[in-house]
Design an enzyme around this catalytic site. Structure first.
Site, PDB file in Angstrom:
ATOM      1  N   HIS A  26     -18.574   3.198   6.398  1.00  0.00           N
ATOM      2  CA  HIS A  26     -17.519   3.896   7.135  1.00  0.00           C
ATOM      3  C   HIS A  26     -17.815   5.399   7.144  1.00  0.00           C
ATOM      4  O   HIS A  26     -17.425   6.118   6.218  1.00  0.00           O
ATOM      5  CB  HIS A  26     -16.164   3.644   6.481  1.00  0.00           C
ATOM      6  CG  HIS A  26     -15.786   2.195   6.419  1.00  0.00           C
ATOM      7  ND1 HIS A  26     -16.340   1.318   5.508  1.00  0.00           N
ATOM      8  CD2 HIS A  26     -14.911   1.473   7.172  1.00  0.00           C
ATOM      9  CE1 HIS A  26     -15.815   0.111   5.683  1.00  0.00           C
ATOM     10  NE2 HIS A  26     -14.947   0.183   6.679  1.00  0.00           N
ATOM     11  N   LEU A 117      -6.038  -0.683   0.947  1.00  0.00           N
ATOM     12  CA  LEU A 117      -5.349   0.548   1.322  1.00  0.00           C
ATOM     13  C   LEU A 117      -3.969   0.642   0.675  1.00  0.00           C
ATOM     14  O   LEU A 117      -3.241  -0.335   0.571  1.00  0.00           O
ATOM     15  CB  LEU A 117      -5.246   0.655   2.844  1.00  0.00           C
ATOM     16  CG  LEU A 117      -6.593   0.850   3.544  1.00  0.00           C
ATOM     17  CD1 LEU A 117      -6.425   0.895   5.055  1.00  0.00           C
ATOM     18  CD2 LEU A 117      -7.292   2.112   3.049  1.00  0.00           C
ATOM     19  N   HIS A 262     -15.004   4.744  12.726  1.00  0.00           N
ATOM     20  CA  HIS A 262     -14.387   4.345  11.459  1.00  0.00           C
ATOM     21  C   HIS A 262     -15.303   3.490  10.603  1.00  0.00           C
ATOM     22  O   HIS A 262     -15.592   3.839   9.461  1.00  0.00           O
ATOM     23  CB  HIS A 262     -13.090   3.572  11.726  1.00  0.00           C
ATOM     24  CG  HIS A 262     -12.503   2.946  10.495  1.00  0.00           C
ATOM     25  ND1 HIS A 262     -11.699   3.638   9.622  1.00  0.00           N
ATOM     26  CD2 HIS A 262     -12.622   1.691   9.974  1.00  0.00           C
ATOM     27  CE1 HIS A 262     -11.350   2.845   8.623  1.00  0.00           C
ATOM     28  NE2 HIS A 262     -11.888   1.659   8.822  1.00  0.00           N
ATOM     29  N   GLU A 411       8.013  -4.202  -7.122  1.00  0.00           N
ATOM     30  CA  GLU A 411       7.083  -4.936  -7.981  1.00  0.00           C
ATOM     31  C   GLU A 411       5.622  -4.542  -7.768  1.00  0.00           C
ATOM     32  O   GLU A 411       4.878  -4.354  -8.731  1.00  0.00           O
ATOM     33  CB  GLU A 411       7.248  -6.451  -7.764  1.00  0.00           C
ATOM     34  CG  GLU A 411       8.538  -7.023  -8.308  1.00  0.00           C
ATOM     35  CD  GLU A 411       9.701  -6.911  -7.318  1.00  0.00           C
ATOM     36  OE1 GLU A 411      10.820  -7.338  -7.674  1.00  0.00           O
ATOM     37  OE2 GLU A 411       9.473  -6.396  -6.192  1.00  0.00           O
ATOM     38  N   HIS A 461      11.669 -15.969 -16.687  1.00  0.00           N
ATOM     39  CA  HIS A 461      12.286 -16.963 -15.815  1.00  0.00           C
ATOM     40  C   HIS A 461      11.172 -17.787 -15.149  1.00  0.00           C
ATOM     41  O   HIS A 461      10.981 -17.757 -13.950  1.00  0.00           O
ATOM     42  CB  HIS A 461      13.193 -16.309 -14.778  1.00  0.00           C
ATOM     43  CG  HIS A 461      14.354 -15.571 -15.382  1.00  0.00           C
ATOM     44  ND1 HIS A 461      14.185 -14.490 -16.236  1.00  0.00           N
ATOM     45  CD2 HIS A 461      15.699 -15.762 -15.277  1.00  0.00           C
ATOM     46  CE1 HIS A 461      15.383 -14.037 -16.610  1.00  0.00           C
ATOM     47  NE2 HIS A 461      16.313 -14.803 -16.058  1.00  0.00           N
ATOM     48  N   HIS A 473      13.620 -18.662  -6.224  1.00  0.00           N
ATOM     49  CA  HIS A 473      13.420 -17.941  -7.482  1.00  0.00           C
ATOM     50  C   HIS A 473      12.767 -18.799  -8.560  1.00  0.00           C
ATOM     51  O   HIS A 473      12.656 -18.367  -9.712  1.00  0.00           O
ATOM     52  CB  HIS A 473      14.756 -17.403  -7.994  1.00  0.00           C
ATOM     53  CG  HIS A 473      15.208 -16.147  -7.300  1.00  0.00           C
ATOM     54  ND1 HIS A 473      15.353 -16.082  -5.936  1.00  0.00           N
ATOM     55  CD2 HIS A 473      15.522 -14.913  -7.767  1.00  0.00           C
ATOM     56  CE1 HIS A 473      15.750 -14.869  -5.601  1.00  0.00           C
ATOM     57  NE2 HIS A 473      15.858 -14.131  -6.689  1.00  0.00           N
TER      58      HIS A 473
END
Length: 663
Positions: A26, A117, A262, A411, A461, A473
């Site tokens: 690149h 990225l 690029h 998260e 959990h 969940h």
């Protein structure tokens, strides 16, 4: 052409040559961003090529890691060990120090593995948190022994990725004033103009985040770039982003400003035209004149001098504050495992049923007192994860010494930040959330495993035991997912002792992350559990006739209790049954063949595995003649006890499965 412009163009030429010789890479970003990179490294960033690990160096993360040719050119020109011209010629080749994207622990001067990225700039936030915390712990009046900046160079792609939103928002909330982003804003991605998919007002977004926003209209203007960096450093209440307006593929007439610059080589003819456009004297590839090398050598000497000055200050500091030198050595040395292994209190527990998440919380608070550099936090779930270190404070703009971190509902960003905290050095970090949300964490867990970072993930959990929250969940496939990642220990402990072993394993690790997969529901303390769990799998309960074993039952976590109950019933029926607890398949795989044969003798082919998750990892151990009691569907919404019964996680069903194998 003055020497500064020559120095900038040297970075451009070397970057273009690397990509051209490899016929892969690149070139676009290096050609456009070279002036900003040069100005930063030459005049505003404290770094010593002779000691890339100097504790008080400024950190630089090339978040847009596809532009790796640029950082390799910088490392070469500044004289970092190993990054020779021959290594530049081996760009992207097997075994070279110049791989396709920068890799931590592979090339000296690379602070983090980047490429996906958004990951790099998010990791950099963790470095800035670590700097601020350590400064609070160690700095004394007239002795700023921790006093450095974290710089991250990003592109448009980094700022589109969700992980960067998460981490950069938190950096603004935490007012990390020594965190500075250099945004290479060239408005081009692989598919073309960013207007196709990215028209937001980046300035407004970062102002909303709480950043100082500085715009450099001409990315070739070294004076303007220098002024912007100084302005960013002068801001003491918020992080900064320098929006540097550049042209992708600058200097290449046929490619400048085009998407084709690029991710593909310029082409031989274009490289020649590029050199002519820059006014570069030589058409020979990888040829840099002595005056440019000498200039970079002088710049490198400045870095050496900066460290020498710091060393003098640190020596005076340690003389005046010998207790702080002792603490410094503790923070920056390998973990002293004798604190755990010789601690009677660490291994002691109440003989009562406890959820392993609660057990982990108890252990965290024991570790907190043993290791002052343990830091961590949760994605807005600390009360449920039991991950808060009591009386240790929360890291904030008002309390840089807090050891707990409010990551918020972020998260993936949390996981990247945790990696950055470790990469900075001096701290032992962990982070926590519900196990099902490890799906959000996975890309950053993978990078941590790739980098060999001994960070810890507390994932609670852990199964259909979540109950009423339902299948959204209830993690059923996540254990298999985590276990499929190379170089990570995935622990699913069954009681206090195994949880203590899991945490001890995490603390002693030097080159791999650890995931602690923990229950919501209470589990009994098992009579046969022991520190043999350090080996990943061990005999929890031996068969009544160990010379003639009819069946081996393997289980992890909450299902070990079922295995023990099934053994009791089968032994009553005259069967000889061994129960093997397998808290960590990864560690068991690390054992030698003799130990594996001792635990799972090849002569015993009748085997049953029990685990409330995707059964895939167990087929290697049960073979064609065995079976698995596992989850092959998603869960449901109901009380946990009802779900375990419905999906067959009962002693009765385990016994029936075993009897079917024993016919």
């Amino acid at each position: 052409m003055n020497i500064n412009q020559k120095a900038v163009n040297a970075l451009r030429v070397l970057s273009a040559d690397q990509v051209q010789k490899a016929n892969s890479g690149h070139p676009g970003l290096p050609l456009g961003a070279a002036p900003a990179a040069y100005e930063l490294w030459a005049n505003h960033m404290n770094h010593n090529p002779k000691n890339p690990n100097w504790e008080n160096r400024d950190r630089f993360i090339l978040s847009a890691g596809h532009g790796s040719a640029l950082i390799y050119s910088l490392l070469h020109m500044f004289g970092y060990e190993g990054v020779t011209i021959e290594e530049l010629k081996k760009f992207r080749q097997f075994g070279s120090l110049t791989p396709g994207h920068p890799e931590y622990r592979h090339t000296k001067g690379i602070e983090a593995t980047t490429g996906p990225l958004g990951a790099g700039v998010s990791t950099a936030v963790g470095m800035a948190i670590a700097e601020a915390h350590l400064a609070e712990v160690f700095n004394k009046e007239n002795y700023p022994v921790v006093d450095h900046y974290t710089f991250a160079m990003t592109g448009d792609g980094c700022l589109m990725e969700g992980v960067s939103y998460e981490a950069l928002s938190l950096a603004g909330t935490l007012k990390l004033d020594k965190f500075i982003i250099l945004y290479d804003s060239n408005n081009i991605t692989i598919e073309g103009d960013t207007d196709f998919a990215f028209t937001e007002d980046v300035e407004a977004r970062f102002k909303a985040f709480g950043y100082q926003v500085i715009v450099v209209k001409d990315g070739n203007d070294l004076e303007a770039i220098s002024k912007a960096i100084e302005e960013a450093k002068a801001e003491k209440n918020k992080p900064s982003i320098i929006i540097n307006k550049t042209q992708i593929g600058f200097g290449c007439p046929a490619k400048v400003g085009k998407a084709s610059a690029h991710g593909e080589p310029l082409g031989a003819e274009n490289v020649q035209a590029f050199r002519e456009c820059l006014g570069w004297e030589s058409q020979n590839e990888f040829e840099i004149s002595d005056d440019i090398y000498n200039h970079y050598s002088e710049l490198a000497e400045n870095g050496i001098q900066k460290e020498n000055e710091w060393n003098e200050m640190f020596a005076a500091y340690t003389k005046e504050y010998p207790e702080m030198k002792k603490l410094w050595d503790e923070y920056f040395a390998d973990v002293d495992m004798s604190k755990i292994m010789d601690s009677k209190e660490y291994w002691e527990f109440e003989n009562k049923s406890m959820a392993t998440r609660a057990t982990s919380g108890t252990i965290i608070n024991k570790l907190k007192d043993l290791y002052p550099n343990l830091v961590g936090g949760s994605a807005d779930l600390a009360p449920s994860n039991k991950s808060e270190m009591k009386d240790a404070g929360f890291f904030s703009p008002q309390n840089r010494g807090g050891r707990n971190i409010h990551f918020g509902v972020r998260e993936m960003g949390m996981t990247a930040i945790t990696s950055g905290i470790y990469l900075h050095g001096g701290l032992k970090p962990f982070c926590a959330t519900f196990f099902v949300f490890s799906d959000f964490m996975k890309p950053m867990i993978r990078l941590a495993a790739l980098m060999g970072l001994p960070v810890t993930y507390v994932l609670t959990h852990d199964s259909i035991g979540v109950g009423e929250d339902g299948p959204t969940h209830e993690p059923v496939e996540q254990l298999a997912m985590l276990r499929s990642i190379p170089n990570i220990n995935v622990f699913r402990p069954a009681d206090y002792t195994e949880t203590a072993v899991a945490w001890a394993t995490a603390m002693q690790s030097k080159d791999r992350p650890t995931a602690l997969v923990l229950t919501r529901q209470n589990l009994p303390q098992l009579k046969g559990s022991s520190q043999d769990a350090f080996k990943g799998a061990y005999i929890l309960e031996e068969a009544s006739n160990k010379e003639n074993i009819d069946l081996i039952i393997m289980a992890s976590g909450s299902e070990v209790e079922l295995a023990v109950g099934a053994k009791e019933e089968l032994e009553k029926a005259g069967k000889s049954v061994r129960v093997v607890s397998v808290p960590c398949i990864d560690l068991f795989e690390d054992q030698d063949c003799a130990y594996k044969e001792e635990i799972l003798p090849s002569s015993v082919r009748t085997r049953l595995a029990v685990e409330a998750g995707e059964p895939m990892p167990w087929y290697k151990y049960v073979g064609f003649e065995g079976d698995v009691v596992g989850m092959t569907t998603f869960g449901a919404s109901a009380p946990a006890e009802e779900l375990f019964k419905h999906f067959g996680f009962t002693v009765e069903n385990v016994v029936n499965k075993a009897k079917a194998l024993l016919k």
